[in-house]
Write a protein that holds these residues in place. Structure first.
Motif, PDB file in Angstrom:
ATOM      1  N   SER A  34      40.875  21.465  28.332  1.00 52.53           N
ATOM      2  CA  SER A  34      42.243  21.781  27.912  1.00 52.53           C
ATOM      3  C   SER A  34      42.274  23.039  27.049  1.00 52.53           C
ATOM      4  O   SER A  34      43.159  23.897  27.197  1.00 52.53           O
ATOM      5  CB  SER A  34      42.831  20.598  27.137  1.00 52.53           C
ATOM      6  N   SER A  37      41.732  25.982  29.283  1.00 47.72           N
ATOM      7  CA  SER A  37      42.933  26.245  30.076  1.00 47.72           C
ATOM      8  C   SER A  37      43.945  27.066  29.289  1.00 47.72           C
ATOM      9  O   SER A  37      44.586  27.985  29.822  1.00 47.72           O
ATOM     10  CB  SER A  37      43.564  24.925  30.534  1.00 47.72           C
ATOM     11  N   ILE A  40      42.729  30.638  29.199  1.00 51.24           N
ATOM     12  CA  ILE A  40      42.928  31.298  30.490  1.00 51.24           C
ATOM     13  C   ILE A  40      44.376  31.766  30.633  1.00 51.24           C
ATOM     14  O   ILE A  40      44.653  32.838  31.177  1.00 51.24           O
ATOM     15  CB  ILE A  40      42.541  30.350  31.645  1.00 51.24           C
ATOM     16  N   ALA A  41      45.301  30.960  30.130  1.00 50.55           N
ATOM     17  CA  ALA A  41      46.724  31.290  30.245  1.00 50.55           C
ATOM     18  C   ALA A  41      47.128  32.447  29.334  1.00 50.55           C
ATOM     19  O   ALA A  41      48.121  33.136  29.603  1.00 50.55           O
ATOM     20  CB  ALA A  41      47.566  30.057  29.929  1.00 50.55           C
ATOM     21  N   LYS A  57      40.018  18.605  31.164  1.00 51.96           N
ATOM     22  CA  LYS A  57      40.184  19.243  32.467  1.00 51.96           C
ATOM     23  C   LYS A  57      38.805  19.721  32.903  1.00 51.96           C
ATOM     24  O   LYS A  57      38.104  20.372  32.123  1.00 51.96           O
ATOM     25  CB  LYS A  57      41.169  20.405  32.374  1.00 51.96           C
ATOM     26  N   ALA A  61      38.758  22.507  38.134  1.00 57.48           N
ATOM     27  CA  ALA A  61      40.180  22.826  37.921  1.00 57.48           C
ATOM     28  C   ALA A  61      40.329  24.159  37.191  1.00 57.48           C
ATOM     29  O   ALA A  61      41.217  24.954  37.502  1.00 57.48           O
ATOM     30  CB  ALA A  61      40.853  21.703  37.131  1.00 57.48           C
ATOM     31  N   LEU A  62      39.449  24.413  36.230  1.00 58.25           N
ATOM     32  CA  LEU A  62      39.494  25.685  35.500  1.00 58.25           C
ATOM     33  C   LEU A  62      39.171  26.855  36.432  1.00 58.25           C
ATOM     34  O   LEU A  62      39.793  27.920  36.342  1.00 58.25           O
ATOM     35  CB  LEU A  62      38.499  25.664  34.336  1.00 58.25           C
ATOM     36  N   GLN A  64      39.790  27.004  39.586  1.00 58.77           N
ATOM     37  CA  GLN A  64      40.986  27.218  40.398  1.00 58.77           C
ATOM     38  C   GLN A  64      42.052  27.981  39.611  1.00 58.77           C
ATOM     39  O   GLN A  64      42.724  28.868  40.154  1.00 58.77           O
ATOM     40  CB  GLN A  64      41.539  25.879  40.876  1.00 58.77           C
ATOM     41  N   GLU A  65      42.218  27.653  38.337  1.00 58.58           N
ATOM     42  CA  GLU A  65      43.190  28.359  37.498  1.00 58.58           C
ATOM     43  C   GLU A  65      42.828  29.837  37.380  1.00 58.58           C
ATOM     44  O   GLU A  65      43.696  30.718  37.493  1.00 58.58           O
ATOM     45  CB  GLU A  65      43.259  27.724  36.113  1.00 58.58           C
ATOM     46  N   LYS A  68      43.546  32.037  40.470  1.00 61.24           N
ATOM     47  CA  LYS A  68      44.947  32.349  40.759  1.00 61.24           C
ATOM     48  C   LYS A  68      45.374  33.685  40.149  1.00 61.24           C
ATOM     49  O   LYS A  68      46.279  34.343  40.664  1.00 61.24           O
ATOM     50  CB  LYS A  68      45.855  31.229  40.227  1.00 61.24           C
ATOM     51  N   THR A  69      44.732  34.068  39.050  1.00 59.67           N
ATOM     52  CA  THR A  69      45.199  35.263  38.336  1.00 59.67           C
ATOM     53  C   THR A  69      44.111  36.290  38.044  1.00 59.67           C
ATOM     54  O   THR A  69      44.432  37.450  37.764  1.00 59.67           O
ATOM     55  CB  THR A  69      45.837  34.859  36.989  1.00 59.67           C
TER      56      THR A  69
END
Length: 220
Positions: A34, A37, A40-41, A57, A61-62, A64-65, A68-69
């Protein structure tokens, strides 16, 4: 490089951070999925080392996050060595995979090797094994011969050649080249790989099948 580390084991996290920092890299460490995450954001990284088994998390999943960017080198860490775990990591875009326990120096070497591939991939013209692959003109040159490949064959060759040694799963190749809306099956990749192998029998590289995982290009 600015590197994200996500690892819940304090000893391993500190060991990795110390090793990477001593090599001149800037490290940001997270103890949970978490926390990673949120980082990353809000931040941009140049590489990431992610433990698969994280509270909050997981590392998959990380990964994949990040994909995306951010197009950055990603290495996954886990205590599990099963083929299914490796396949899952490659399917979601990981560049490499290390099973605990490992030497932190080896992690550093692998991370630097993957980073070199990314720098090479940013170039519009690739040269390897006596073959030049030009993304600007979509032409391939071997010796004095100019080869005009069908578009998807060219893009597949360029993708594999951009990261020599890296394993790409069929799913990842389909998503990168044909797009996520592609409705065919993954045997399409096999057909295109077969054609490329036939075209470049005498080249200084070869496209290898990695059983149960996918394909990788190796310079001879």
């Amino acid at each position: 490089m600015k590197i994200l580390i996500a690892e819940d084991d304090a000893m391993i996290r500190n060991l990795i951070a110390d090793t990477l920092t001593a090599a001149g890299h800037a490290v940001t460490a997270a103890r949970t999925g978490s926390e990673a995450s949120r980082l990353i954001a809000s931040e941009t990284f140049e590489a990431a080392v992610l433990d698969v088994m994280l509270p909050g998390k997981d590392g998959l999943a990380l990964c994949q996050e990040l994909r995306k960017t951010q197009e950055i080198p990603i290495i996954l860490l886990t205590a599990l060595g099963a083929l299914d775990d490796k396949r899952a990591g490659f399917d979601i875009g990981a560049d490499d995979y290390m099973t605990k326990p490992f030497l932190p120096e080896e992690l550093l070497f692998r991370l630097q090797a993957v980073a070199r591939r990314y720098r090479k991939a940013a170039l519009p013209v690739l040269s390897l094994g006596g073959v030049t692959i030009d993304k600007t003109s979509y032409l391939v040159k071997q010796a004095d011969q100019t080869i005009r490949l069908p578009r998807k064959e060219f893009e597949l060759l360029y993708q594999l050649a951009s990261f020599p040694g890296r394993v790409f799963s069929r799913d990842e190749l389909i998503e990168r080249i044909w797009g996520i809306d592609f409705e065919g099956d993954d045997r399409t990749i096999d057909v295109h790989v077969k054609r490329l192998r036939e075209r470049f029998l005498d080249a200084g590289f070869e496209i290898l099948t990695v059983r149960g995982l996918g394909y990788r290009l190796e310079v001879r």
